[in-house]
Design a protein around this motif. Structure first.
Motif, PDB file in Angstrom:
ATOM      1  N   PHE A 255       0.796  -1.148   0.238  1.00 48.39           N
ATOM      2  CA  PHE A 255      -0.097   0.091   0.014  1.00 48.39           C
ATOM      3  C   PHE A 255       0.973   1.229  -0.006  1.00 48.39           C
ATOM      4  N   PHE A 256       0.623   2.107  -1.043  1.00 47.61           N
ATOM      5  CA  PHE A 256       1.584   3.180  -1.282  1.00 47.61           C
ATOM      6  C   PHE A 256       0.651   4.688  -1.104  1.00 47.61           C
ATOM      7  N   PRO A 257       0.721   5.453  -0.232  1.00 45.88           N
ATOM      8  CA  PRO A 257       0.311   6.696  -0.184  1.00 45.88           C
ATOM      9  C   PRO A 257       0.721   7.915  -1.039  1.00 45.88           C
ATOM     10  N   LEU A 258      -0.127   8.062  -2.183  1.00 46.89           N
ATOM     11  CA  LEU A 258       0.340   9.026  -3.393  1.00 46.89           C
ATOM     12  C   LEU A 258       0.051  10.328  -2.744  1.00 46.89           C
ATOM     13  N   HIS A 259      -1.223  10.550  -1.931  1.00 52.61           N
ATOM     14  CA  HIS A 259      -1.546  11.885  -1.485  1.00 52.61           C
ATOM     15  C   HIS A 259      -2.452  11.643  -0.099  1.00 52.61           C
ATOM     16  N   PRO A 260      -2.522  12.469   0.536  1.00 51.11           N
ATOM     17  CA  PRO A 260      -3.183  12.085   1.978  1.00 51.11           C
ATOM     18  C   PRO A 260      -4.614  11.433   1.672  1.00 51.11           C
ATOM     19  N   LYS A 261      -5.290  11.905   0.414  1.00 49.93           N
ATOM     20  CA  LYS A 261      -6.701  11.174   0.070  1.00 49.93           C
ATOM     21  C   LYS A 261      -6.310  10.015  -0.903  1.00 49.93           C
ATOM     22  N   LEU A 262      -5.407   9.633  -1.376  1.00 47.99           N
ATOM     23  CA  LEU A 262      -5.251   8.897  -2.559  1.00 47.99           C
ATOM     24  C   LEU A 262      -3.986   7.760  -2.051  1.00 47.99           C
ATOM     25  N   THR A 263      -4.557   6.800  -2.313  1.00 48.60           N
ATOM     26  CA  THR A 263      -3.660   5.162  -2.005  1.00 48.60           C
ATOM     27  C   THR A 263      -3.583   4.529  -3.421  1.00 48.60           C
ATOM     28  N   LEU A 264      -2.489   3.795  -3.439  1.00 48.89           N
ATOM     29  CA  LEU A 264      -2.412   2.802  -4.510  1.00 48.89           C
ATOM     30  C   LEU A 264      -2.137   1.471  -3.873  1.00 48.89           C
ATOM     31  N   ALA A 265      -2.968   0.486  -3.847  1.00 44.89           N
ATOM     32  CA  ALA A 265      -2.861  -0.826  -3.395  1.00 44.89           C
ATOM     33  C   ALA A 265      -2.642  -1.765  -4.240  1.00 44.89           C
ATOM     34  N   ALA A 266      -1.927  -3.043  -3.917  1.00 44.51           N
ATOM     35  CA  ALA A 266      -1.497  -3.903  -4.913  1.00 44.51           C
ATOM     36  C   ALA A 266      -1.423  -5.151  -4.138  1.00 44.51           C
ATOM     37  N   GLN A 267      -1.778  -6.275  -4.890  1.00 42.50           N
ATOM     38  CA  GLN A 267      -1.959  -7.810  -4.180  1.00 42.50           C
ATOM     39  C   GLN A 267      -1.667  -8.658  -4.994  1.00 42.50           C
ATOM     40  N   ALA A 268      -1.091  -9.905  -4.973  1.00 43.74           N
ATOM     41  CA  ALA A 268      -0.843 -10.970  -5.693  1.00 43.74           C
ATOM     42  C   ALA A 268      -0.966 -12.189  -4.694  1.00 43.74           C
ATOM     43  N   ILE A 269      -1.454 -13.366  -5.125  1.00 48.50           N
ATOM     44  CA  ILE A 269      -1.959 -14.403  -4.884  1.00 48.50           C
ATOM     45  C   ILE A 269      -1.560 -15.798  -5.428  1.00 48.50           C
TER      46      ILE A 269
END
Length: 387
Positions: A255-269
């Motif tokens: 999980f990467f905070p790009l902005h106080p209101k914007l988050t980039l989330a990634a997952q691999a299974i």
């Protein structure tokens, strides 16, 4: 006569004033209720008491194979110890639905963090008497081969992990499944399939797990990493067609905070089933409301499953957020090659608890469009994030 008329006029005026008063009172009450609800829905203040929060959603639907479906989905978020400011939010999920064709689906799940986050406990009890569609094995199955089968499942699962370092946990797990299948269609492809365990069976899984978790919040993560691996072994205990082998599951998230209101989330299974005897009920399913959204769960099925997804989350208000997501995945085995297919869509979130960051998730997703078939898609209403 004149006095009598005056009395009548006075009585009418009093009646009108009484009606106006009552009407105004109800209008004021209605306005007060609307104001309270609006204030609650849009409130930006947290609960300073760190109390638990309970949410219930109705479950309504209709399908030809089930008839009308009705029930509830409920979620309870709480702190195991409210005085511990470092403790993570725990939750208990209860879902129960019933249909006019006497089918039922009951699930009780818990995800508990104890004092100081020293122990992480996951449990599940499930009973499912529900039809499902079978399309075959592998990634080249056809919608035209759809075969309706009945499925009965009883499951009991318990996983316990202990913290042995700052963000590192190790644990043990046990799971028991009892499954029954029956083809509900004459001359369906399920009866002709060369599969072990087509009538069902039992499995007892005993395993270990490892977890690294640096997420800043478990309900709505905006920063941190999560990596969990689980290995379980199933001994042959009952019949010659029972599962004898192992399951390996890996789940990686960032999980990467790009902005106080914007988050980039990634997952691999990655999920794998291996061993001497692998019955049908131990195969892995692609699709559902968590990973590879847009596909009917079980639309593609095989012994191994590899998938990933990314989601951009924009929390434009403390109570509201929007999301856009995309993913790719495939099932595969030695007998059937992998064929990676896309998933994409968007959704909306409403946070009913700011203290626990608990939300209602509404998503609509699209999948692939195979030759001669409609594009696959799905609508999802859930009481948690997909990951």
């Amino acid at each position: 006569m004149q006095n009598r008329d005056q009395r009548k006029v006075i009585e009418i005026l009093v009646s009108i004033l009484f009606i106006v008063f009552i009407t105004d009172t109800h209008i004021v009450k209605a306005q007060n209720i609307i104001e309270k609800v609006t204030k609650k829905v849009f409130s930006t203040s947290k609960d300073s008491t760190r109390s638990g929060v309970f949410m219930v959603l109705p479950a309504l639907g209709y399908a030809q194979e089930t008839g009308a479906e009705y029930g509830i989905a409920s979620n309870y978020n709480f702190y195991f110890n409210k005085k511990d400011s470092s403790i993570r939010s725990s939750n208990i999920l209860l879902m129960g639905t019933y249909t006019t064709k006497k089918q039922s689906n009951i699930k009780l799940q818990a995800d508990i963090w104890t004092d100081n986050n020293d122990y992480h406990i996951i449990s599940e009890l499930r009973y499912r008497n529900w039809p499902s569609n079978y399309y075959g094995i592998g990634m080249d199955t056809k919608k035209a081969d759809e075969d309706l089968i009945s499925q009965k499942l009883f499951r009991a699962k318990l996983e316990i992990e202990k913290r042995i370092a700052s963000k590192y946990y190790a644990g043990v797990n046990i799971q028991y499944d009892y499954v029954q299948f029956r083809d509900k269609e004459i001359d369906g492809i399920f009866d002709d399939a060369l599969l072990l365990g087509k009538k069902g069976g039992q499995q007892l899984l005993l395993g270990i797990s490892q977890l690294f978790d640096s997420r800043n919040n478990v309900s709505y993560t905006t920063q941190g990493y999560y990596a969990r691996a689980k290995l379980a072994y199933a001994p042959k205990l009952w019949t010659k067609e029972d599962f004898e082998g192992g399951n390996f599951d890996a789940d990686l998230r960032a999980f990467f905070p790009l902005h106080p209101k914007l988050t980039l989330a990634a997952q691999a299974i990655y999920r794998s089933t291996f061993g001497k005897t692998i019955p049908y009920y131990a195969y892995r399913d692609l699709g559902g409301d968590m990973m590879m959204r847009g596909y009917y769960i079980g639309r593609y099925k095989d012994k191994n499953y590899l998938a990933s997804q990314a989601e951009l989350r924009y929390r434009f208000h403390p109570r509201f957020a929007a999301a856009a997501f995309t993913g790719v995945g495939s099932v595969f085995s030695k007998e059937y090659n992998a064929r990676f297919i896309p998933s994409y869509g968007g959704g909306f979130r409403y946070f009913f608890s700011l203290e626990h960051n608990s939300n209602i998730r509404i998503d609509y997703a699209y999948g692939e469009q195979r030759p001669g078939e409609k594009r696959q898609s799905g609508f999802y209403l859930s009481l948690s994030e997909a990951f």
